[in-house]
Design a protein around this motif. Structure first.
Motif, PDB file in Angstrom:
ATOM      1  N   ASN A  85       0.845  -1.192   0.000  1.00 58.29           N
ATOM      2  CA  ASN A  85       0.000   0.000   0.000  1.00 58.29           C
ATOM      3  C   ASN A  85       0.880   1.242   0.000  1.00 58.29           C
ATOM      4  O   ASN A  85       1.387   1.654   1.036  1.00 58.29           O
ATOM      5  N   GLY A  86       1.049   1.815  -1.183  1.00 55.00           N
ATOM      6  CA  GLY A  86       1.874   3.010  -1.282  1.00 55.00           C
ATOM      7  C   GLY A  86       1.085   4.291  -1.124  1.00 55.00           C
ATOM      8  O   GLY A  86       1.608   5.372  -1.378  1.00 55.00           O
ATOM      9  N   PHE A  87      -0.179   4.154  -0.683  1.00 53.71           N
ATOM     10  CA  PHE A  87      -1.043   5.320  -0.557  1.00 53.71           C
ATOM     11  C   PHE A  87      -0.569   6.248   0.553  1.00 53.71           C
ATOM     12  O   PHE A  87      -0.253   5.810   1.654  1.00 53.71           O
ATOM     13  N   GLN A  88      -0.499   7.527   0.243  1.00 52.66           N
ATOM     14  CA  GLN A  88      -0.171   8.540   1.235  1.00 52.66           C
ATOM     15  C   GLN A  88      -1.425   9.335   1.554  1.00 52.66           C
ATOM     16  O   GLN A  88      -2.039   9.931   0.675  1.00 52.66           O
ATOM     17  N   GLU A  89      -1.794   9.311   2.825  1.00 53.32           N
ATOM     18  CA  GLU A  89      -3.012  10.001   3.238  1.00 53.32           C
ATOM     19  C   GLU A  89      -2.859  11.502   3.042  1.00 53.32           C
ATOM     20  O   GLU A  89      -1.816  12.069   3.352  1.00 53.32           O
ATOM     21  N   PRO A  90      -3.884  12.170   2.507  1.00 55.78           N
ATOM     22  CA  PRO A  90      -3.791  13.626   2.292  1.00 55.78           C
ATOM     23  C   PRO A  90      -3.635  14.363   3.612  1.00 55.78           C
ATOM     24  O   PRO A  90      -4.170  13.942   4.644  1.00 55.78           O
ATOM     25  N   ALA A  91      -2.896  15.456   3.573  1.00 59.30           N
ATOM     26  CA  ALA A  91      -2.668  16.254   4.780  1.00 59.30           C
ATOM     27  C   ALA A  91      -3.917  17.080   5.080  1.00 59.30           C
ATOM     28  O   ALA A  91      -4.342  17.896   4.265  1.00 59.30           O
ATOM     29  N   ILE A  92      -4.502  16.841   6.231  1.00 58.71           N
ATOM     30  CA  ILE A  92      -5.673  17.592   6.688  1.00 58.71           C
ATOM     31  C   ILE A  92      -5.324  18.180   8.051  1.00 58.71           C
ATOM     32  O   ILE A  92      -4.901  17.456   8.948  1.00 58.71           O
ATOM     33  N   SER A  93      -5.490  19.477   8.198  1.00 53.71           N
ATOM     34  CA  SER A  93      -5.086  20.143   9.431  1.00 53.71           C
ATOM     35  C   SER A  93      -5.950  19.700  10.601  1.00 53.71           C
ATOM     36  O   SER A  93      -7.079  19.229  10.438  1.00 53.71           O
ATOM     37  N   GLU A  94      -5.405  19.886  11.800  1.00 54.76           N
ATOM     38  CA  GLU A  94      -6.167  19.566  13.003  1.00 54.76           C
ATOM     39  C   GLU A  94      -7.399  20.460  13.120  1.00 54.76           C
ATOM     40  O   GLU A  94      -8.446  20.031  13.615  1.00 54.76           O
ATOM     41  N   ASN A  95      -7.282  21.699  12.665  1.00 52.52           N
ATOM     42  CA  ASN A  95      -8.450  22.590  12.648  1.00 52.52           C
ATOM     43  C   ASN A  95      -9.612  21.960  11.887  1.00 52.52           C
ATOM     44  O   ASN A  95     -10.753  21.950  12.351  1.00 52.52           O
ATOM     45  N   ILE A  96      -9.321  21.468  10.701  1.00 47.82           N
ATOM     46  CA  ILE A  96     -10.357  20.892   9.845  1.00 47.82           C
ATOM     47  C   ILE A  96     -10.867  19.575  10.431  1.00 47.82           C
ATOM     48  O   ILE A  96     -12.080  19.306  10.422  1.00 47.82           O
ATOM     49  N   LYS A  97      -9.966  18.759  10.943  1.00 49.37           N
ATOM     50  CA  LYS A  97     -10.383  17.483  11.535  1.00 49.37           C
ATOM     51  C   LYS A  97     -11.336  17.702  12.703  1.00 49.37           C
ATOM     52  O   LYS A  97     -12.317  16.966  12.871  1.00 49.37           O
ATOM     53  N   ASN A  98     -11.036  18.706  13.519  1.00 49.30           N
ATOM     54  CA  ASN A  98     -11.890  18.983  14.677  1.00 49.30           C
ATOM     55  C   ASN A  98     -13.217  19.622  14.264  1.00 49.30           C
ATOM     56  O   ASN A  98     -14.261  19.335  14.840  1.00 49.30           O
ATOM     57  N   LEU A  99     -13.148  20.487  13.257  1.00 51.71           N
ATOM     58  CA  LEU A  99     -14.358  21.170  12.802  1.00 51.71           C
ATOM     59  C   LEU A  99     -15.307  20.219  12.087  1.00 51.71           C
ATOM     60  O   LEU A  99     -16.516  20.249  12.307  1.00 51.71           O
ATOM     61  N   SER A 100     -14.750  19.376  11.216  1.00 51.99           N
ATOM     62  CA  SER A 100     -15.575  18.531  10.354  1.00 51.99           C
ATOM     63  C   SER A 100     -14.979  17.128  10.227  1.00 51.99           C
ATOM     64  O   SER A 100     -14.340  16.807   9.223  1.00 51.99           O
ATOM     65  N   PRO A 101     -15.208  16.280  11.224  1.00 54.79           N
ATOM     66  CA  PRO A 101     -14.649  14.912  11.174  1.00 54.79           C
ATOM     67  C   PRO A 101     -15.136  14.109   9.972  1.00 54.79           C
ATOM     68  O   PRO A 101     -14.365  13.356   9.380  1.00 54.79           O
ATOM     69  N   VAL A 102     -16.410  14.274   9.602  1.00 57.24           N
ATOM     70  CA  VAL A 102     -16.940  13.500   8.477  1.00 57.24           C
ATOM     71  C   VAL A 102     -16.301  13.955   7.165  1.00 57.24           C
ATOM     72  O   VAL A 102     -16.010  13.137   6.290  1.00 57.24           O
ATOM     73  N   PHE A 103     -16.086  15.271   7.023  1.00 58.59           N
ATOM     74  CA  PHE A 103     -15.355  15.747   5.845  1.00 58.59           C
ATOM     75  C   PHE A 103     -14.006  15.063   5.764  1.00 58.59           C
ATOM     76  O   PHE A 103     -13.601  14.561   4.707  1.00 58.59           O
ATOM     77  N   SER A 104     -13.283  15.060   6.877  1.00 57.02           N
ATOM     78  CA  SER A 104     -11.927  14.520   6.906  1.00 57.02           C
ATOM     79  C   SER A 104     -11.920  13.043   6.527  1.00 57.02           C
ATOM     80  O   SER A 104     -11.109  12.600   5.705  1.00 57.02           O
TER      81      SER A 104
END
Length: 222
Positions: A85-104
Motif C-alpha cells: 500500500n503506497g497510498f499517502q493520506e492527504p494532509a488535513i489540518s487539526e483545525n479541519i479534523k476537529n471542525l468537520s470529522p466526516v469531511f476529513s
C-alpha cells in the motif's frame, strides 16, 4: 489455504500457502521459483509464480522460522502478512479534523478511491466531503441555526450563510457546480477534472484554517 511441499535451504518442507493468486485473485497451484533465508531476521521468503495462463505473475510469501539448526531451517512458523500500500493520506489540518470529522474521513476515502483509479466514485466522494465542510463551517459560525443548515440544500446554505463573504461564496458555488458534475449523467465541464475540484476544496480549507487560527491566537494574545 492449502498444504504444499516446497524446498528451501536445500531441504523439503510442507507448509500452508494461499489458494489464490494475489494479482489475479484466481485459484491456482503456485509454482515455486526460489527462496531466500534471512538468518538474522529468522524469516524465509519464498518466490512463487501464478500458474494461471493469463497471469503468470510473481509474488513472495514470507514466513517466520520457528527453529533452525546450524545451517538449515528446522521448521516454518506463521505466514507474514504483506500489504503493498503506497497510498499517502492527504494532509488535513487539526483545525479541519476537529471542525468537520466526516469531511476529513470522506476526503481520505475519496483519495483512496482516486489512488485506486476508481474515478467514477472518487469524484462523488469529494463532492460529499465538500458539502460536509461547507455546512460544518456554516454551523460553526451560526450555532443557533444548525438544524436549518443541516436540512437545507448546499446551494441554499451557500446563499444564506456565506452572503457576507462574496469571494468565498463565489468559490463555493463554483466548487459545488464542479462537484455536481461528478454525479450527473451528462458532464458539463469537459475541461475540468477531479484535480481542479480538490484544488478548490483545498482553497476553502485554507480560508477556514485562517479564520480558526486568527480566533485562536487572538484569544491567546488578548
Amino acid at each position: 489455504m492449502h498444504f504444499k511441499t516446497i524446498r528451501a535451504s536445500n531441504s523439503n518442507y510442507t507448509i500452508e500457502i494461499p489458494d489464490t493468486c494475489p494479482h489475479c485473485g484466481k485459484n491456482m497451484e503456485s509454482e515455486q521459483i526460489n527462496d531466500v533465508y534471512d538468518r538474522v531476521a529468522k524469516t524465509v521468503a519464498l518466490i512463487f509464480r501464478c500458474s494461471i495462463n493469463d497471469c503468470h505473475k510473481y509474488f513472495i510469501l514470507e514466513y517466520s522460522v520457528n527453529k533452525t539448526t546450524v545451517d538449515t531451517i528446522a521448521s516454518f512458523g506463521q505466514l507474514i502478512q504483506y500489504s503493498y500500500n503506497g497510498f499517502q493520506e492527504p494532509a488535513i489540518s487539526e483545525n479541519i479534523k476537529n471542525l468537520s470529522p466526516v469531511f476529513s474521513e470522506t476526503f481520505v476515502e475519496a483519495s483512496i478511491a482516486e489512488a485506486k483509479k476508481l474515478t467514477n466514485i472518487s469524484g462523488i466522494a469529494y463532492r460529499k466531503a465538500f458539502e460536509f465542510l461547507v455546512k460544518d463551517f456554516a454551523s460553526y459560525q451560526n450555532q443557533e441555526k444548525i438544524e436549518e443548515i443541516r436540512t437545507n440544500s448546499l446551494n441554499n446554505v451557500i446563499d444564506m450563510f456565506y452572503k457576507d463573504m462574496p469571494m468565498i461564496k463565489d468559490l463555493l458555488h463554483i466548487t459545488r457546480r464542479i462537484g455536481n458534475d461528478e454525479t450527473h449523467y451528462y458532464r458539463e465541464f469537459t475541461d475540468i477534472d477531479i484535480k481542479d475540484l480538490k484544488k478548490l476544496i483545498y482553497n476553502f480549507s485554507l480560508y477556514i484554517n485562517m479564520i480558526l487560527d486568527i480566533k485562536e491566537f487572538s484569544q491567546k494574545t488578548n
